[in-house]
Design a protein around this motif. Sequence first.
Motif, PDB file in Angstrom:
ATOM      1  N   GLU A  65       0.828  -1.212   0.000  1.00 46.95           N
ATOM      2  CA  GLU A  65       0.000   0.000   0.000  1.00 46.95           C
ATOM      3  C   GLU A  65       0.858   1.256   0.000  1.00 46.95           C
ATOM      4  OE1 GLU A  65      -2.479  -0.442   3.417  1.00 46.95           O
ATOM      5  OE2 GLU A  65      -3.751  -1.998   2.495  1.00 46.95           O
ATOM      6  N   GLY A  66       2.032   1.182   0.579  1.00 48.63           N
ATOM      7  CA  GLY A  66       2.960   2.306   0.604  1.00 48.63           C
ATOM      8  C   GLY A  66       2.819   3.174   1.839  1.00 48.63           C
ATOM      9  N   PHE A  67       3.951   3.518   2.439  1.00 46.94           N
ATOM     10  CA  PHE A  67       3.962   4.485   3.541  1.00 46.94           C
ATOM     11  C   PHE A  67       5.317   5.186   3.537  1.00 46.94           C
ATOM     12  CE2 PHE A  67       5.662   0.616   5.337  1.00 46.94           C
ATOM     13  CZ  PHE A  67       6.635   1.006   6.244  1.00 46.94           C
ATOM     14  N   ASP A  68       5.368   6.344   4.190  1.00 50.12           N
ATOM     15  CA  ASP A  68       6.548   7.204   4.088  1.00 50.12           C
ATOM     16  C   ASP A  68       7.480   7.146   5.292  1.00 50.12           C
ATOM     17  OD1 ASP A  68       5.641   8.071   1.620  1.00 50.12           O
ATOM     18  OD2 ASP A  68       4.637   9.852   2.446  1.00 50.12           O
ATOM     19  N   ASN A  69       6.944   6.880   6.458  1.00 48.49           N
ATOM     20  CA  ASN A  69       7.805   6.869   7.640  1.00 48.49           C
ATOM     21  C   ASN A  69       7.225   5.973   8.714  1.00 48.49           C
ATOM     22  OD1 ASN A  69       5.720   8.902   8.043  1.00 48.49           O
ATOM     23  ND2 ASN A  69       6.816   9.512   9.890  1.00 48.49           N
ATOM     24  N   LEU A  70       8.130   5.525   9.594  1.00 49.35           N
ATOM     25  CA  LEU A  70       7.778   4.587  10.650  1.00 49.35           C
ATOM     26  C   LEU A  70       8.230   5.155  11.984  1.00 49.35           C
ATOM     27  CD1 LEU A  70       6.845   1.703  11.560  1.00 49.35           C
ATOM     28  CD2 LEU A  70       9.204   0.958  11.121  1.00 49.35           C
ATOM     29  N   LEU A  71       7.297   5.263  12.930  1.00 50.68           N
ATOM     30  CA  LEU A  71       7.619   5.695  14.279  1.00 50.68           C
ATOM     31  C   LEU A  71       7.543   4.499  15.211  1.00 50.68           C
ATOM     32  CD1 LEU A  71       5.691   9.094  14.701  1.00 50.68           C
ATOM     33  CD2 LEU A  71       8.025   8.693  13.903  1.00 50.68           C
ATOM     34  N   LEU A  72       8.583   4.318  16.022  1.00 51.99           N
ATOM     35  CA  LEU A  72       8.637   3.265  17.029  1.00 51.99           C
ATOM     36  C   LEU A  72       8.414   3.948  18.372  1.00 51.99           C
ATOM     37  CD1 LEU A  72      11.835   1.474  15.656  1.00 51.99           C
ATOM     38  CD2 LEU A  72       9.444   0.953  15.119  1.00 51.99           C
ATOM     39  N   ARG A  98      12.154   6.231  13.185  1.00 54.72           N
ATOM     40  CA  ARG A  98      12.624   6.902  14.407  1.00 54.72           C
ATOM     41  C   ARG A  98      11.941   6.313  15.630  1.00 54.72           C
ATOM     42  NH1 ARG A  98      11.474  11.597  15.769  1.00 54.72           N
ATOM     43  NH2 ARG A  98       9.723  12.027  14.372  1.00 54.72           N
ATOM     44  N   ALA A  99      12.714   6.145  16.699  1.00 58.38           N
ATOM     45  CA  ALA A  99      12.154   5.817  18.001  1.00 58.38           C
ATOM     46  C   ALA A  99      11.788   7.118  18.704  1.00 58.38           C
ATOM     47  CB  ALA A  99      13.166   5.034  18.836  1.00 58.38           C
ATOM     48  N   VAL A 100      10.600   7.158  19.289  1.00 56.51           N
ATOM     49  CA  VAL A 100      10.136   8.385  19.941  1.00 56.51           C
ATOM     50  C   VAL A 100       9.504   8.056  21.291  1.00 56.51           C
ATOM     51  CG1 VAL A 100       9.760   9.628  17.782  1.00 56.51           C
ATOM     52  CG2 VAL A 100       7.904   8.298  18.742  1.00 56.51           C
ATOM     53  N   ILE A 101       9.598   9.010  22.218  1.00 60.48           N
ATOM     54  CA  ILE A 101       8.995   8.875  23.539  1.00 60.48           C
ATOM     55  C   ILE A 101       7.520   9.243  23.434  1.00 60.48           C
ATOM     56  CG2 ILE A 101       9.079   9.585  25.948  1.00 60.48           C
ATOM     57  CD1 ILE A 101      11.969  10.492  25.452  1.00 60.48           C
ATOM     58  N   ALA A 102       6.655   8.372  23.902  1.00 63.63           N
ATOM     59  CA  ALA A 102       5.215   8.564  23.732  1.00 63.63           C
ATOM     60  C   ALA A 102       4.731   9.915  24.250  1.00 63.63           C
ATOM     61  CB  ALA A 102       4.464   7.428  24.425  1.00 63.63           C
ATOM     62  N   ALA A 103       5.103  10.267  25.474  1.00 64.43           N
ATOM     63  CA  ALA A 103       4.606  11.502  26.066  1.00 64.43           C
ATOM     64  C   ALA A 103       5.128  12.729  25.325  1.00 64.43           C
ATOM     65  CB  ALA A 103       4.991  11.576  27.540  1.00 64.43           C
ATOM     66  N   ALA A 142       2.872   3.733  12.979  1.00 65.33           N
ATOM     67  CA  ALA A 142       3.393   3.853  14.343  1.00 65.33           C
ATOM     68  C   ALA A 142       3.242   2.519  15.061  1.00 65.33           C
ATOM     69  CB  ALA A 142       2.673   4.955  15.107  1.00 65.33           C
ATOM     70  N   ILE A 143       4.340   2.032  15.637  1.00 67.09           N
ATOM     71  CA  ILE A 143       4.350   0.757  16.360  1.00 67.09           C
ATOM     72  C   ILE A 143       4.461   1.024  17.854  1.00 67.09           C
ATOM     73  CG2 ILE A 143       5.654  -1.358  16.786  1.00 67.09           C
ATOM     74  CD1 ILE A 143       6.403  -1.472  13.922  1.00 67.09           C
ATOM     75  N   PHE A 144       3.654   0.301  18.623  1.00 64.38           N
ATOM     76  CA  PHE A 144       3.647   0.403  20.075  1.00 64.38           C
ATOM     77  C   PHE A 144       3.836  -0.981  20.688  1.00 64.38           C
ATOM     78  CE2 PHE A 144       1.220   3.848  18.357  1.00 64.38           C
ATOM     79  CZ  PHE A 144       1.477   4.937  19.171  1.00 64.38           C
ATOM     80  N   THR A 145       4.541  -1.057  21.807  1.00 60.48           N
ATOM     81  CA  THR A 145       4.650  -2.291  22.573  1.00 60.48           C
ATOM     82  C   THR A 145       4.312  -2.001  24.022  1.00 60.48           C
ATOM     83  OG1 THR A 145       7.007  -1.994  23.083  1.00 60.48           O
ATOM     84  CG2 THR A 145       6.462  -3.207  21.064  1.00 60.48           C
TER      85      THR A 145
END
Length: 333
Positions: free
Chosen positions: A33-40, A66-71, A87-90
């Motif tokens: 489907e295509g996507f431009d960026n991924l946030l971890l 990029r890994a990012v802090i949720a808050a 965006a991926i969350f664990t």
Amino acid sequence: MLGFNEPEFLSQMASAVALRPRIEELVDRLVDEGFDNLLLVGAGGTYAQMWPYEHLARRSSALNVRAVIAAELVASGDATLGGRSVAIFTSVTGTTDDSIRAIEYCRSRGAYTVGFTGYPESPIARNVDIALISEPKTWPFDVQLLLFMGRLLSRRGEFDGYEKLADELADIPRILVDVAERAEPAASAFAEAHKDTGYHFLIGGGNLWGFTYLYSMCILEEMQWLRTTRVHSAEFFHGSLELLEPDTSVIIFQGEDETRPLTDRAESFARRVSKDVTVFDTRDYPLIGISPEFRGLLAPLVLDTVMGRVSKHLERVRDHSLDLRRYYRVMDY
């Protein structure tokens, strides 16, 4: 092994491995489907655990990962976040407040959200676009994240050997039990030697920097109320080395990626000053069934297993439960 429930551990790790078909199906659909960026996206330990996979993408791929802090994501925003973002969350429990708010924020910006957790009815599982569920309390998430990132980079032509790696991961539950058994004597010895140590200086780099941060903050500080300093091995010579003294407990996490010489350099200097340097090195474990070219990728998972034994022995010798908290999820904040 002290406090080690082998059947439960094997079952939990197997449940992570069993997600492979669903992870591959998801990745294939996203790529098609295509996507431009991924946030971890994570908070605390789950944020730190994203760093090895940001590191893998940064050195292997042109994709913006990029890994990012949720808050912080919710407070500051992100100009790249939109309808062509993933965006991926664990979350072990699926109830982390900062992550729940970040999921809502990402979805409000049109991003597609993915959640890994062990509880299908948890707020995180219910609020993401797709939840991939392992057994309850499965930790860490390295197997799932490595499968996701490996498949993604493979589909983009940026990672060779994914199928071989994924096939070999099928045996990772047994391999990690062997790691735990081999680590037990050293873990017990470290704990006995440091039961009265109130301060530890931790060094790691490459794809082990995230684990260095995690073990310092989430285990030694949060779970044992010990004071720590943590520093990336590449940054060690830019200030933090001044804290070393002859009796400083220095813990070094050594992996097998291209940054190993940076950690070697820091270890060499630390030994010139401190008489209490402990190195936990993934090379000490055979990982039978894992090809040499993949060992470096598994370093965070291996060290998590090794240091899990250390944590249980620290709990024993210090008579301080790993579940004891004064403030975290005890007081409102």
